[in-house]
Design a protein around this motif. Structure first.
Motif, PDB file in Angstrom:
ATOM      1  N   ALA A 300       0.811  -1.216   0.000  1.00 35.54           N
ATOM      2  CA  ALA A 300       0.000   0.000   0.000  1.00 35.54           C
ATOM      3  C   ALA A 300       0.842   1.262   0.000  1.00 35.54           C
ATOM      4  O   ALA A 300       0.348   2.339  -0.334  1.00 35.54           O
ATOM      5  CB  ALA A 300      -0.940   0.003   1.207  1.00 35.54           C
ATOM      6  N   SER A 479      -3.854   2.567  -0.050  1.00 35.17           N
ATOM      7  CA  SER A 479      -3.917   1.428  -0.953  1.00 35.17           C
ATOM      8  C   SER A 479      -3.216   1.818  -2.240  1.00 35.17           C
ATOM      9  O   SER A 479      -3.472   2.898  -2.793  1.00 35.17           O
ATOM     10  CB  SER A 479      -5.368   1.035  -1.239  1.00 35.17           C
ATOM     11  OG  SER A 479      -5.425  -0.024  -2.171  1.00 35.17           O
ATOM     12  N   ASN A 480      -2.303   0.941  -2.699  1.00 29.92           N
ATOM     13  CA  ASN A 480      -1.603   1.168  -3.961  1.00 29.92           C
ATOM     14  C   ASN A 480      -0.950   2.547  -4.028  1.00 29.92           C
ATOM     15  O   ASN A 480      -0.960   3.215  -5.054  1.00 29.92           O
ATOM     16  CB  ASN A 480      -2.567   0.978  -5.130  1.00 29.92           C
ATOM     17  CG  ASN A 480      -1.831   0.675  -6.438  1.00 29.92           C
ATOM     18  OD1 ASN A 480      -0.667   0.278  -6.432  1.00 29.92           O
ATOM     19  ND2 ASN A 480      -2.510   0.875  -7.556  1.00 29.92           N
ATOM     20  N   HIS A 505      -6.304  -2.064  -4.604  1.00 35.12           N
ATOM     21  CA  HIS A 505      -5.137  -2.670  -3.941  1.00 35.12           C
ATOM     22  C   HIS A 505      -4.237  -3.388  -4.930  1.00 35.12           C
ATOM     23  O   HIS A 505      -4.687  -4.142  -5.772  1.00 35.12           O
ATOM     24  CB  HIS A 505      -5.595  -3.665  -2.868  1.00 35.12           C
ATOM     25  CG  HIS A 505      -4.466  -4.385  -2.212  1.00 35.12           C
ATOM     26  ND1 HIS A 505      -3.467  -3.710  -1.549  1.00 35.12           N
ATOM     27  CD2 HIS A 505      -4.169  -5.698  -2.132  1.00 35.12           C
ATOM     28  CE1 HIS A 505      -2.596  -4.597  -1.080  1.00 35.12           C
ATOM     29  NE2 HIS A 505      -2.998  -5.802  -1.424  1.00 35.12           N
ATOM     30  N   ALA A 506      -2.931  -3.139  -4.811  1.00 30.61           N
ATOM     31  CA  ALA A 506      -1.937  -3.800  -5.659  1.00 30.61           C
ATOM     32  C   ALA A 506      -1.608  -5.154  -5.100  1.00 30.61           C
ATOM     33  O   ALA A 506      -1.739  -5.389  -3.904  1.00 30.61           O
ATOM     34  CB  ALA A 506      -0.665  -2.943  -5.720  1.00 30.61           C
ATOM     35  N   MET A 510       4.076  -6.988  -5.547  1.00 29.59           N
ATOM     36  CA  MET A 510       4.534  -5.940  -6.451  1.00 29.59           C
ATOM     37  C   MET A 510       5.949  -5.534  -6.071  1.00 29.59           C
ATOM     38  O   MET A 510       6.265  -5.412  -4.893  1.00 29.59           O
ATOM     39  CB  MET A 510       3.599  -4.732  -6.352  1.00 29.59           C
ATOM     40  CG  MET A 510       4.013  -3.575  -7.273  1.00 29.59           C
ATOM     41  SD  MET A 510       2.765  -2.283  -7.310  1.00 29.59           S
ATOM     42  CE  MET A 510       1.541  -3.029  -8.370  1.00 29.59           C
TER      43      MET A 510
END
Length: 521
Positions: A300, A479-480, A505-506, A510
């Motif tokens: 996040a 988030s992300n 959300h990733a 990642m």
């Protein structure tokens, strides 16, 4: 729970371990049952990790016996324990940051072609299989030092799974994992149980222990105070067995008024390797005396945001203000001088110098306070350290002992003391309760509330929703790389916070932002 279904595969009888100045284990009798999860619980310093290190061959008993399948064994090293089918995932991760994921997983037991050279292709393929089993697609060729702590924990777990261990010790395996990753780990554990593997599971997340455990053993001050089937065990029983009382006091009742704005971040950005943003135009403000909780799933951008604030990423964009004045300093040391301090997530690598004493670690960021000209006032330094040890209830035999001799929770308290000695105006805390037992959590959180009441502004990152709701005066959700929600404590609900954390959300795997290996002073 039928004991006949789960035969005892390993026993400790009369196990005693003595270190200089302390008796870590006191004549313990421990049974490890196969095909079951053997939960081990106790406060920091109770002897859990010491007992597991004995089983894994890292340490040897001063007195007593270790028996496998009824025969006495003595492991003089981890290789010997591994040959007997014992694997361990340490709480403090045991990885080589300058090597790849595949190289770490197969270190010291490489796959070779005719015992001549290493078969890197085979190691990569086996690593991919392990990652699929753990439902991650971490690149086998990724450098471990470029992974976030949660991803490194997945690699450590994969390393143990690759050894086909009969006995697998998991010491705080979920401390840096997201909720989704915890579910994956639990599915792997259920599969291992079906294969007859005996699992020792150490965690301070009590609800987690109840959910996954088949048998429980409680340690207090190096002695076993209870051992039974998990049937009928609840959180209150565990807490009473650990510390003698059923308390999860996070000191929320300490109320006080907030002061003026003490810190503000505007449009903070941090590019991510491979494209995209680890921190994507994040803004937030903090008042004196306020505790601001930052919540989000792995990836996040929470930790990266704190790293931008402390100056760990000189290439980060955005503006910062302390007491209304622009924060021009670019270095970590400069930002500490302006009243910002960080308690990092990875205390072992970023917060402590393991070879130095407890005293030297605690004063490392504030040496100027004890220096006149070219001379240090050692008496003043010792007195100040003694005061912080008492305030934070750090369990030590001597402040001159190496900090590496302390349990994980007590090391965390040293890091907190080190930050507080800089007399910060703004305290950044990244997962401050990671690896800390329930009694230590209450002490640390009471300290946070008292510091806030004295006017300190605190921003803390946590993945524990209960802690977030109990401690935060205000909540920001990320988030992300973006802020996806903000809540006042009185209006916040767990449902709303979790829903906000899932927006855009990733994936947990990642790739991380480019992180210079600059030590946080």
């Amino acid at each position: 729970m039928s004991a006949e279904r789960h035969p005892v595969g390993l026993r400790i009888r009369g196990g005693t371990k003595v270190y200089p100045g302390t008796r870590a284990l006191k004549a313990v009798d421990f049974d490890l049952r196969m095909g079951a999860v053997n939960v081990l619980v106790g406060e920091n310093g109770a002897g859990k990790s010491t007992m597991m290190k004995v089983i894994a061959g890292v340490e040897q008993l001063t007195e007593g016996q270790v028996l496998m399948d009824g025969a006495e064994v003595r492991f003089n090293g981890t290789d010997e324990a591994r040959r007997h089918g014992i694997g361990i995932v340490f709480q403090e991760l045991n990885l080589f940051p300058n090597m790849t994921v595949a190289e770490n997983i197969f270190i010291n037991r490489e796959i070779t072609r005719g015992r001549v050279d290493i078969d890197m292709s085979a190691q990569r393929e086996e690593t991919r299989k392990l990652m699929r089993r753990l439902e991650h697609d971490i690149d086998p060729d990724a450098m471990v030092g470029d992974l976030r702590v949660g991803q490194q924990q997945i690699v450590e777990i994969a390393k143990s799974l690759a050894q086909d261990a009969r006995v697998l010790i998991l010491d705080e395996p979920t401390s840096a994992l997201s909720a989704a990753e915890v579910e994956i780990l639990f599915r792997v554990i259920a599969d291992l149980k079906r294969q007859g593997v005996g699992i020792v599971y150490i965690s301070h997340r009590l609800e987690e222990l109840i959910r996954i455990g088949d048998y429980i053993t409680v340690l207090r001050d190096g002695a076993i105070t209870g051992a039974r089937s998990m049937q009928g065990v609840d959180v209150d029983w565990i807490v009473r067995a650990m510390i003698g009382e059923a308390s999860k006091d996070f000191a929320k009742e300490v109320e006080h008024d907030y002061g003026a704005e003490i810190f503000r971040a505007e449009d903070v950005t941090l590019p991510r390797i491979g494209g995209g943003m680890a921190v994507d135009h994040v803004s937030m403000a903090l008042r004196a005396g306020e505790i601001l909780g930052v919540y989000g799933l792995m990836g996040a951008g929470r930790s990266e945001f704190l790293e931008c604030v402390i100056g760990r990423h000189p290439h980060a964009g955005g503006s910062f203000f302390v007491d209304g004045r622009p924060l021009k300093a670019r270095s970590v040391a400069g930002r500490i001088r302006r009243g910002i301090a960080l308690i990092p997530e990875d205390r072992k690598n970023d917060g402590l110098v393991q070879m130095l004493s407890i005293r030297e670690n605690m004063t490392l960021s504030s040496l100027g306070a004890f220096t006149t000209g070219f001379h240090m006032n050692l008496s003043k330094e010792r007195g100040t350290v003694r005061d912080f040890v008492r305030r934070l209830t750090v369990k030590i035999a001597s402040m001159e002992n190496p900090v590496s001799s302390l349990s994980g929770g007590n090391q965390q308290k040293v890091v907190i003391g080190k930050a507080l000695m800089t007399r910060p105006r703004v305290l950044l805390m990244d997962e401050p309760s990671r690896g800390i037992d329930i009694g230590a959590k209450a002490e640390v959180f009471r300290t946070m509330r008292k510091l806030a009441a004295d006017g300190l502004g605190i921003i803390f990152v946590t993945s524990d929703i209960e802690e977030l709701m109990a401690l935060s005066d205000r909540i920001v959700v990320m988030s992300n790389g973006r802020v996806t929600g903000e809540f006042d404590r009185r209006q916040a609900t767990e449902t709303a916070v979790i829903a906000a954390s899932a927006k855009g959300h990733a994936p947990a795997n990642m790739p991380p932002a480019n992180m210079p290996k600059e030590e946080i002073a």
